[in-house]
Enzyme design. Structure first.
Site, short mmCIF file in Angstrom:
data_model
loop_
_atom_site.label_atom_id
_atom_site.label_comp_id
_atom_site.label_asym_id
_atom_site.label_seq_id
_atom_site.Cartn_x
_atom_site.Cartn_y
_atom_site.Cartn_z
N GLU A 28 -7.90 -15.46 4.02
CA GLU A 28 -7.66 -14.74 5.30
C GLU A 28 -8.95 -14.74 6.22
O GLU A 28 -9.89 -14.96 5.59
CB GLU A 28 -6.84 -13.25 5.25
CG GLU A 28 -7.71 -12.35 4.39
CD GLU A 28 -7.58 -11.01 4.48
OE1 GLU A 28 -7.79 -10.61 5.67
OE2 GLU A 28 -7.02 -10.59 3.79
N LYS A 162 -4.71 -0.49 -1.24
CA LYS A 162 -5.57 0.91 -1.33
C LYS A 162 -4.75 1.95 -1.31
O LYS A 162 -3.71 2.09 -0.83
CB LYS A 162 -6.29 0.58 -0.09
CG LYS A 162 -7.44 -0.69 -0.08
CD LYS A 162 -7.86 -0.51 1.59
CE LYS A 162 -8.76 -2.03 1.88
NZ LYS A 162 -7.73 -2.79 2.22
#
Length: 308
Positions: A28, A162
């Site tokens: 990405e 996360k």
């Protein structure tokens, strides 16, 4: 493929690798434009590509440049994505606008999966996925990454999610949409900076060959959608769970108090983390990405061998 040429530029190296059925790994560009400061972001992107090459695969960093989906960036394009401060994060909803108006965009997990799928790439390495945000019952803030995983045939290798997210609800969402969550040599769902989140993956898989076989079987069955491969951060770079979670909790509250929402939340929290931890979190971020690149390359290599 012909009708896509209007929107898609695949580098010669990637095109040749795909034609010869060699292993290719997508990367990405949001991590370049929004995840790290310049020039470390460009250096990290080049190191990610290096880790993939060293493990028998061809890297294909994806970005939107001047209204084109670029699959496989050269050094100048990586530099452009890393140094330009006006590049927006681009998700599925943004893609037609970015292309039609000839804009630049950093690809998220979602748009990288779309670009990879359009090019015929089956494996993608990233840091962590987006998911269900904390307080989503009030805000409905759920990353588009999860929907993309439910419909696009690309395997995503990540270090979990996360802990700025509600990891429990993220896993529930993945289950609802039938997305297999595999742990590479682990039973635990990792939490990006830490190897454990307190939650489990669906299946512990010990070899990349087995993962490649699972991908092949899933898609041969016509079961559309991706597979999430969770690869924990290497132990030597893992951060203390209580320490990192305390900082994240405080920063999430701070972001809410400042009415920071949507796609601005994660960059805000990451910048704060890098500052408070004196860049220890940035070092951990880089190393977990490199680790994911190595595993993704091995999966892509094993998957490519199935079609030879």
């Amino acid at each position: 493929m012909n009708n896509l040429e209007e929107f898609l530029d695949i580098s010669e190296e990637v095109k040749e690798a795909l034609h010869e059925k060699k292993a290719v790994v997508a990367l990405e560009s949001t991590i370049i434009s929004h995840g790290m400061p310049y020039p470390e972001n460009v250096e990290s992107a080049l190191n990610s590509e290096k880790n993939i090459r060293e493990n028998n695969a061809v890297p294909a960093t994806i970005a939107i440049i001047k209204g084109r989906i670029k699959v496989g960036l050269n050094k100048e394009e990586l530099e452009y994505m890393g140094s330009n401060k006006n590049i927006a994060k681009s998700s599925r909803r943004d893609l037609p606008v970015m292309l039609a108006l000839k804009k630049d965009g950093a690809t998220t997990v979602t748009t990288t999966m779309i670009g990879a799928s359009l090019a015929g790439i089956k494996v993608f390495a990233t840091g962590g996925i987006g998911g269900v945000h904390r307080y989503a019952q009030e805000t409905f803030d759920i990353s588009a990454d999860l929907q993309e995983l439910s419909k696009t045939n690309v395997a995503v290798v990540c270090a979990g999610a996360k802990s700025i997210l509600d990891i429990g609800l993220t896993i529930e969402y993945l289950e609802t949409f039938g997305i297999p969550v595999l742990g590479y040599k682990t039973e635990n769902f990792p939490a990006f900076y830490t190897r454990e989140s307190g939650y489990k993956v669906d299946y512990k898989i010990d070899t990349t060959k087995d993962i490649a076989n699972i991908l092949d079987t899933k898609w041969k069955l016509g079961l559309n959608g991706g597979v999430l491969v969770c690869n924990p951060i290497p132990e030597e770079y893992e951060m203390d769970k209580d320490y990192i979670n305390k900082i994240i909790d405080e920063t999430v509250k701070e972001a809410r108090d400042k009415n920071i929402s949507g796609k601005d939340v994660t960059p805000y929290i990451l910048a704060k983390l890098h500052s408070v931890t004196e860049n220890k979190s940035l070092k951990a971020n880089k190393e977990l990405v490199y680790n994911n690149c190595r595993v993704a390359a091995n999966i892509a290599y094993d998957y490519s061998n199935l079609s030879r």
